[in-house]
Scaffold this active site. Structure first.
Site: not given
Length: 112
Positions: A59-61, A67
């Site tokens: 899960v991004y972040g 980034g």
């Protein structure tokens, strides 16, 4: 004089933001609380994020960096530190500190 404001995540008005932001300067006190349904939504979101971490989902972040580091997986025991780091990187060290009314308004809006 004390005023009470209950945040439900849906009905905060501009007038309420201004009242909370300016209360100390006007010699007033505004007690802000979360509505039970808002607390329940926060807990539900917390459980969902914890489930992602527990299952090892990407899960991004949350379980990855941000980034350029989006492909770097974060160890479950480092997820909390990642969240603290992103908060600090976005909240400190950028120009002059904002004044108290602005800080109060920003914190109220974010809590809502």
């Amino acid at each position: 004089m004390e005023t009470k404001l209950v945040l439900d995540g849906e009905s905060l008005t501009l007038e309420e933001v201004v009242a909370v932001a300016c209360a100390p300067e006007q010699g007033e006190d505004v007690r802000v609380t979360l509505a039970p349904e808002a607390r329940a939504r926060v807990r539900r979101a917390e459980r969902a994020v914890q489930a992602f971490v527990d299952r090892g989902e990407v899960v991004y972040g949350v379980t990855t960096g941000f980034g350029a580091f989006k492909d770097r997986l974060i160890a479950p025991e480092e997820v909390g530190q990642l969240q603290r780091n992103i908060l600090m990187s976005h909240a400190v060290g950028v120009g002059e500190p904002v004044n108290t009314p602005t800080t109060r308004a920003l914190m109220l809006i974010r809590a809502n």
